[in-house]
Design a protein around this motif. Structure first.
Motif, PDB file in Angstrom:
ATOM      1  N   ILE A  63       0.809  -1.252  -0.046  1.00 13.84           N
ATOM      2  CA  ILE A  63      -0.047  -0.052   0.065  1.00 13.84           C
ATOM      3  C   ILE A  63       0.819   1.229   0.083  1.00 13.84           C
ATOM      4  O   ILE A  63       0.622   2.213  -0.723  1.00 13.84           O
ATOM      5  CB  ILE A  63      -1.086   0.042   1.088  1.00 13.84           C
ATOM      6  CG1 ILE A  63      -2.003  -1.025   1.075  1.00 13.84           C
ATOM      7  CG2 ILE A  63      -1.682   1.504   1.350  1.00 13.84           C
ATOM      8  CD1 ILE A  63      -2.986  -1.120   1.995  1.00 13.84           C
ATOM      9  N   CYS A 117      -0.710  -5.537   0.188  1.00 13.36           N
ATOM     10  CA  CYS A 117       0.159  -5.949   1.643  1.00 13.36           C
ATOM     11  C   CYS A 117       0.162  -4.626   2.537  1.00 13.36           C
ATOM     12  O   CYS A 117       0.262  -3.511   1.934  1.00 13.36           O
ATOM     13  CB  CYS A 117       1.415  -6.284   1.113  1.00 13.36           C
ATOM     14  SG  CYS A 117       1.770  -7.899   0.324  1.00 13.36           S
ATOM     15  N   THR A 118      -0.007  -4.876   3.909  1.00 14.80           N
ATOM     16  CA  THR A 118       0.097  -3.559   4.650  1.00 14.80           C
ATOM     17  C   THR A 118       0.619  -3.870   5.786  1.00 14.80           C
ATOM     18  O   THR A 118       0.814  -5.107   6.242  1.00 14.80           O
ATOM     19  CB  THR A 118      -1.362  -3.145   5.004  1.00 14.80           C
ATOM     20  OG1 THR A 118      -1.630  -2.277   5.607  1.00 14.80           O
ATOM     21  CG2 THR A 118      -2.275  -4.273   5.436  1.00 14.80           C
ATOM     22  N   GLU A 146      -5.333  -0.356   9.417  1.00 12.41           N
ATOM     23  CA  GLU A 146      -6.814  -0.967   8.798  1.00 12.41           C
ATOM     24  C   GLU A 146      -7.505  -0.199   8.028  1.00 12.41           C
ATOM     25  O   GLU A 146      -8.091  -0.727   7.271  1.00 12.41           O
ATOM     26  CB  GLU A 146      -7.473  -1.023  10.216  1.00 12.41           C
ATOM     27  CG  GLU A 146      -6.813  -2.482  10.964  1.00 12.41           C
ATOM     28  CD  GLU A 146      -5.484  -1.965  11.991  1.00 12.41           C
ATOM     29  OE1 GLU A 146      -5.126  -0.456  12.027  1.00 12.41           O
ATOM     30  OE2 GLU A 146      -5.017  -3.040  12.669  1.00 12.41           O
ATOM     31  N   VAL A 171      -6.999  -0.807   4.526  1.00 17.64           N
ATOM     32  CA  VAL A 171      -6.991  -2.182   4.025  1.00 17.64           C
ATOM     33  C   VAL A 171      -8.782  -1.876   3.786  1.00 17.64           C
ATOM     34  O   VAL A 171      -9.052  -2.548   2.687  1.00 17.64           O
ATOM     35  CB  VAL A 171      -7.150  -3.113   5.314  1.00 17.64           C
ATOM     36  CG1 VAL A 171      -7.686  -4.479   4.995  1.00 17.64           C
ATOM     37  CG2 VAL A 171      -5.735  -3.220   5.443  1.00 17.64           C
ATOM     38  N   PHE A 173      -5.864  -9.234   1.807  1.00 13.40           N
ATOM     39  CA  PHE A 173      -4.988  -8.442   1.995  1.00 13.40           C
ATOM     40  C   PHE A 173      -3.957  -9.376   2.993  1.00 13.40           C
ATOM     41  O   PHE A 173      -4.431 -10.257   3.449  1.00 13.40           O
ATOM     42  CB  PHE A 173      -5.198  -7.188   2.778  1.00 13.40           C
ATOM     43  CG  PHE A 173      -5.956  -7.368   4.093  1.00 13.40           C
ATOM     44  CD1 PHE A 173      -5.311  -7.258   5.323  1.00 13.40           C
ATOM     45  CD2 PHE A 173      -7.354  -7.591   4.019  1.00 13.40           C
ATOM     46  CE1 PHE A 173      -5.856  -7.635   6.611  1.00 13.40           C
ATOM     47  CE2 PHE A 173      -7.992  -7.877   5.368  1.00 13.40           C
ATOM     48  CZ  PHE A 173      -7.179  -7.785   6.339  1.00 13.40           C
ATOM     49  N   VAL A 189      -0.854  -8.938   6.193  1.00 15.42           N
ATOM     50  CA  VAL A 189      -0.057  -8.093   6.994  1.00 15.42           C
ATOM     51  C   VAL A 189       1.149  -8.072   7.239  1.00 15.42           C
ATOM     52  O   VAL A 189       1.450  -9.488   7.294  1.00 15.42           O
ATOM     53  CB  VAL A 189      -0.755  -7.963   8.466  1.00 15.42           C
ATOM     54  CG1 VAL A 189      -0.329  -7.058   9.283  1.00 15.42           C
ATOM     55  CG2 VAL A 189      -2.455  -7.542   8.239  1.00 15.42           C
TER      56      VAL A 189
END
Length: 120
Positions: A54, A80-81, A86, A89, A100, A102
């Motif tokens: 992101i 991908c975060t 949040e 997302v 997604f 993490v």
């Protein structure tokens, strides 16, 4: 075999994802280091799915996701975060992301997510 585009401004993150997927038999990868490059390469390469960070320079993952979905409304994109993003997302899912993961992520989770999305 499916062509997977890996988009992250950190080369080591692309390498980690590629290594995890390669160990499970995936061999066809396209890489981009920011959202702008991802959009351009998506048009050229037509990958089966995209795994995209992101937070990136030039064009972030959310902007790139929206542009890729304009090009291909059926695009399969996984975001991908990092922990604590949040709201991004939620924005990504509302913009058409399929799932997604993490960071830091578990290699098994990446492989499972790719398998689920590609129907393997």
């Amino acid at each position: 075999m499916a062509k997977i585009m890996l988009v992250d401004d950190a080369a080591f993150m692309r390498m980690m994802i590629k290594n995890a997927l390669s160990a499970s038999g995936y061999t066809d990868f396209v890489e981009a280091q920011d959202g702008a490059e991802a959009v351009k390469k998506y048009e050229e390469e037509k990958p089966d799915m995209v795994i995209m960070d992101i937070t990136m320079p030039n064009m972030d993952g959310l902007q790139a996701l929206k542009k890729i979905r304009e090009i291909d409304p059926n695009a399969r994109v996984v975001m991908c975060t990092a922990m604590g993003q949040e709201s991004m997302v939620v924005d990504a899912i509302q913009s058409g992301a399929k799932d997604f993961v993490v960071k830091p992520f578990d290699a098994k989770r990446i492989v499972q997510t790719v398998g689920d999305i590609l129907g393997k």
